[in-house]
Scaffold this motif. Structure first.
Motif, PDB file in Angstrom:
ATOM      1  N   LEU A  29     -11.229  15.748   7.004  1.00 31.23           N
ATOM      2  CA  LEU A  29     -11.923  17.059   7.319  1.00 31.23           C
ATOM      3  C   LEU A  29     -12.204  17.377   8.784  1.00 31.23           C
ATOM      4  O   LEU A  29     -12.022  18.509   8.880  1.00 31.23           O
ATOM      5  N   ALA A  30     -12.118  16.388   9.581  1.00 35.95           N
ATOM      6  CA  ALA A  30     -12.274  16.796  11.179  1.00 35.95           C
ATOM      7  C   ALA A  30     -10.836  17.360  11.512  1.00 35.95           C
ATOM      8  O   ALA A  30     -10.782  17.951  12.605  1.00 35.95           O
ATOM      9  N   ASP A  31      -9.718  17.063  10.992  1.00 32.13           N
ATOM     10  CA  ASP A  31      -8.473  17.744  11.252  1.00 32.13           C
ATOM     11  C   ASP A  31      -8.022  18.834  10.731  1.00 32.13           C
ATOM     12  O   ASP A  31      -6.974  19.317  11.085  1.00 32.13           O
ATOM     13  N   ARG A  32      -8.964  19.348   9.953  1.00 33.59           N
ATOM     14  CA  ARG A  32      -8.464  20.697   9.206  1.00 33.59           C
ATOM     15  C   ARG A  32      -8.671  22.015   9.978  1.00 33.59           C
ATOM     16  O   ARG A  32      -9.530  22.043  10.435  1.00 33.59           O
ATOM     17  N   ARG A  33      -7.701  23.006   9.426  1.00 35.13           N
ATOM     18  CA  ARG A  33      -7.802  24.322  10.125  1.00 35.13           C
ATOM     19  C   ARG A  33      -8.031  25.195   8.884  1.00 35.13           C
ATOM     20  O   ARG A  33      -7.193  25.974   8.618  1.00 35.13           O
ATOM     21  N   ASP A  34      -9.163  25.180   8.146  1.00 34.74           N
ATOM     22  CA  ASP A  34      -9.122  25.859   6.641  1.00 34.74           C
ATOM     23  C   ASP A  34      -9.769  27.207   6.863  1.00 34.74           C
ATOM     24  O   ASP A  34     -11.096  27.284   7.360  1.00 34.74           O
ATOM     25  N   PRO A  35      -9.139  28.082   6.683  1.00 37.95           N
ATOM     26  CA  PRO A  35      -9.616  29.441   6.826  1.00 37.95           C
ATOM     27  C   PRO A  35     -10.545  29.724   5.623  1.00 37.95           C
ATOM     28  O   PRO A  35     -11.282  30.906   5.714  1.00 37.95           O
ATOM     29  N   MET A  36     -10.594  29.144   4.694  1.00 37.22           N
ATOM     30  CA  MET A  36     -11.487  29.518   3.532  1.00 37.22           C
ATOM     31  C   MET A  36     -13.067  29.213   3.935  1.00 37.22           C
ATOM     32  O   MET A  36     -14.027  29.933   3.614  1.00 37.22           O
ATOM     33  N   LEU A  37     -13.464  28.561   4.916  1.00 34.88           N
ATOM     34  CA  LEU A  37     -14.709  28.213   5.257  1.00 34.88           C
ATOM     35  C   LEU A  37     -15.263  29.413   6.087  1.00 34.88           C
ATOM     36  O   LEU A  37     -16.351  29.811   5.914  1.00 34.88           O
ATOM     37  N   PRO A  38     -14.394  29.861   7.075  1.00 35.46           N
ATOM     38  CA  PRO A  38     -14.934  31.171   7.769  1.00 35.46           C
ATOM     39  C   PRO A  38     -15.048  32.378   6.869  1.00 35.46           C
ATOM     40  O   PRO A  38     -15.878  33.335   7.147  1.00 35.46           O
TER      41      PRO A  38
END
Length: 407
Positions: A223-232
Motif C-alpha cells: 500500500l505504501a508503494d502505490r500511486r493509485d489514482p482511484m483513491l483521489p
C-alpha cells in the motif's frame, strides 16, 4: 404517434432508450420524423448539420414560428425527454388544423440532432453547430467511446461531415422558437399545475478530471508503494457532494473510465466527468473551484498527477421576457393557467437542464413550456408524464402557436 415511436431504440433488458447520434436507432427515429412530416403534407428537409425540419409555408419568407425538440437519448434514458416535445409539436399542428386556424407566418417542426451528447460527450451538437457555438474543427475532433470520430459516424449514416457549420441564414428566418419539454423536476407537481413556462436555464458545464498514477499488481504491491489514482478520484466524488451542499448548487460524477480496468490491477488512469449546475454563475464557480481544489489536494497526497479540462460550458440563459410574457398571457387568457388551475397564474420556473432552446436563445427569440412530471425523475426509464397532462401540454402549445403564427 407515441405508440409508433415507443419501440425505436428501446433496450428490452434495461427498459430504457439508447437512441445515440448517427446510430441505427437514430436513423429509425429520423425516418419516423420524415414520415410524420410527409403524412401531414409538410415539406421535409435536413440542414447541413443533420437537423430535420418539417415546413408549412415558405421558409424563405422569414419570421417563421418553429417548435420541436430532439429524439436522441441518454444511455437507458426515458421515453419523454425530447420525444414529448416533437410528438406534441405535430399534435399541436393537428389541433390547429382541427380548429381551422389560418397560418399568417411560416411554421415548422424541428428535430435537433445529438442534443443529449450521449455518444460524443458534447450536448446540443446540432443546435451548437447551427448557432456557431461549435466550430467545424472542434466538431471533427469529437470521438465516441470506441474512438470513432464524428465525421466517420456521419458518413456511415449517409451524411456529409464536410458540410457542417454555422447556419446564420436559416436562423435569421426564425421569428420565434418554442420548445415543449417534460419537466425534469417536481416544481409543477408540487404546485399542482399541468403546464408551466420557463424563465431561465441555469449555467452548467462538464469538466473532465484525469487522475494519472502507476499501474501495478494488486496482489504484490505494498500500500505504501502505490500511486493509485482511484483513491483521489473517490475522494473527489465525495468532495463534489460536499461543495454542492455548501454552495447550494449541483455536482455529479456520473461517468468514469479506468485503465487498464483489470480487477487485479492498480489503475494507471482514472478519468471522471463532473457535471455541475447552479442557479447563478457565482455559485457554479464556487462549486467547481472547490471540487478542483479538493481533487488537487488528494492527488498530491497520493502521488498522482491531475489534469482538469472544461469540455463544455453554457452560461445562464434568460429566455426573452417579451416572448415569455406573451406566452403567459395567451395561456392565461385561454384558461390553461386560469380556469383549469383554480384561477392561478401560469407558473414560471427555472431549470437546471440544458436544451436546444437555450443554445438558440443567443440567435433567436426562444421560450419553453414544461409539462408536469409527477415524480421528477428524468434520464431514467422511470421518467413519466400522465396522459391528461400531455394532452394539456399539446393544447397549451397549440394555443401558443395560434397566438404567434395564426391570423
Amino acid at each position: 404517434m407515441w405508440r409508433g415511436l415507443a419501440p425505436l431504440g428501446l433496450d428490452r433488458g434495461s427498459g430504457g432508450y439508447r437512441r445515440y447520434a448517427w446510430s441505427g436507432a437514430d436513423a429509425e427515429c429520423r425516418e419516423w420524423f420524415r414520415a410524420q412530416a410527409e403524412s401531414r403534407g409538410l415539406v421535409h428537409e435536413v440542414d447541413r448539420n443533420g437537423n430535420q425540419w418539417a415546413w408549412h409555408g415558405d421558409p424563405r419568407a422569414g419570421d417563421a414560428v418553429v417548435t420541436g425538440s430532439h429524439l436522441d437519448s441518454v444511455p437507458d434514458g426515458g421515453a419523454f425527454d425530447g420525444p414529448l416535445g416533437v410528438v406534441s409539436s405535430f399534435a399541436a399542428l393537428d389541433e390547429l388544423r382541427r380548429r381551422g386556424a389560418e397560418f399568417a407566418r411560416p411554421f415548422a417542426v424541428v428535430n435537433f440532432g445529438d442534443e443529449e451528447g450521449a455518444r460524443f460527450g458534447l450536448a446540443c451538437v446540432g443546435s451548437r453547430l447551427a448557432a456557431g457555438q461549435l466550430t467545424v474543427e472542434d466538431a471533427h475532433r469529437l470521438r465516441d467511446g470506441n474512438g470513432v470520430p464524428l465525421p466517420r459516424a456521419m458518413e456511415a449514416a449517409g451524411y456529409d461531415p464536410d458540410a457542417i457549420g454555422p447556419d446564420p441564414e436559416r436562423l435569421a428566418r426564425i421569428g420565434a422558437f418554442v420548445e415543449l419539454h417534460v419537466e425534469q423536476g417536481r416544481a409543477l407537481d408540487l404546485s399542482g399545475d399541468p403546464v408551466g413556462v420557463a424563465s431561465a436555464i441555469w449555467p452548467h458545464g462538464r469538466w473532465r478530471f484525469d487522475f494519472r498514477g502507476e499501474a501495478n499488481h494488486a496482489g504484490t504491491t505494498r500500500l505504501a508503494d502505490r500511486r493509485d489514482p482511484m483513491l483521489p478520484y473517490a475522494e473527489t466524488v465525495l468532495a463534489a457532494r460536499r461543495e454542492a451542499e455548501l454552495a447550494g448548487g449541483l455536482a455529479t460524477f456520473g461517468k468514469i473510465a479506468v485503465e487498464p480496468n483489470g480487477v487485479n490491477a492498480i489503475p494507471s488512469l482514472v478519468r471522471g466527468w463532473l457535471d455541475s449546475r447552479a442557479a447563478d454563475q457565482g455559485t457554479l464557480d464556487a462549486v467547481v473551484s472547490g471540487v478542483e481544489r479538493a481533487a488537487r489536494e488528494h492527488a498530491e497526497r497520493a502521488g498522482v498527477d491531475l489534469d482538469v479540462v472544461r469540455e463544455s460550458f453554457t452560461p445562464v440563459v434568460d429566455f426573452q421576457h417579451a416572448l415569455r410574457d406573451e406566452i403567459r398571457r395567451v395561456l392565461e387568457k385561454r384558461g390553461r393557467g386560469g380556469a383549469d388551475t383554480g384561477g392561478r397564474a401560469v407558473p414560471v420556473l427555472g431549470t437546471g437542464a440544458g436544451h436546444d432552446a437555450g443554445i438558440l436563445s443567443a440567435s433567436v427569440p426562444t421560450a419553453m413550456l414544461f409539462v408536469r412530471n409527477p415524480t421528477g425523475v428524468s434520464h431514467s426509464p422511470a421518467e413519466h408524464a400522465a396522459e391528461d397532462d400531455c394532452v394539456a401540454g399539446v393544447r397549451a402549445l397549440a394555443d401558443v402557436l395560434e397566438g404567434l403564427a395564426c391570423s
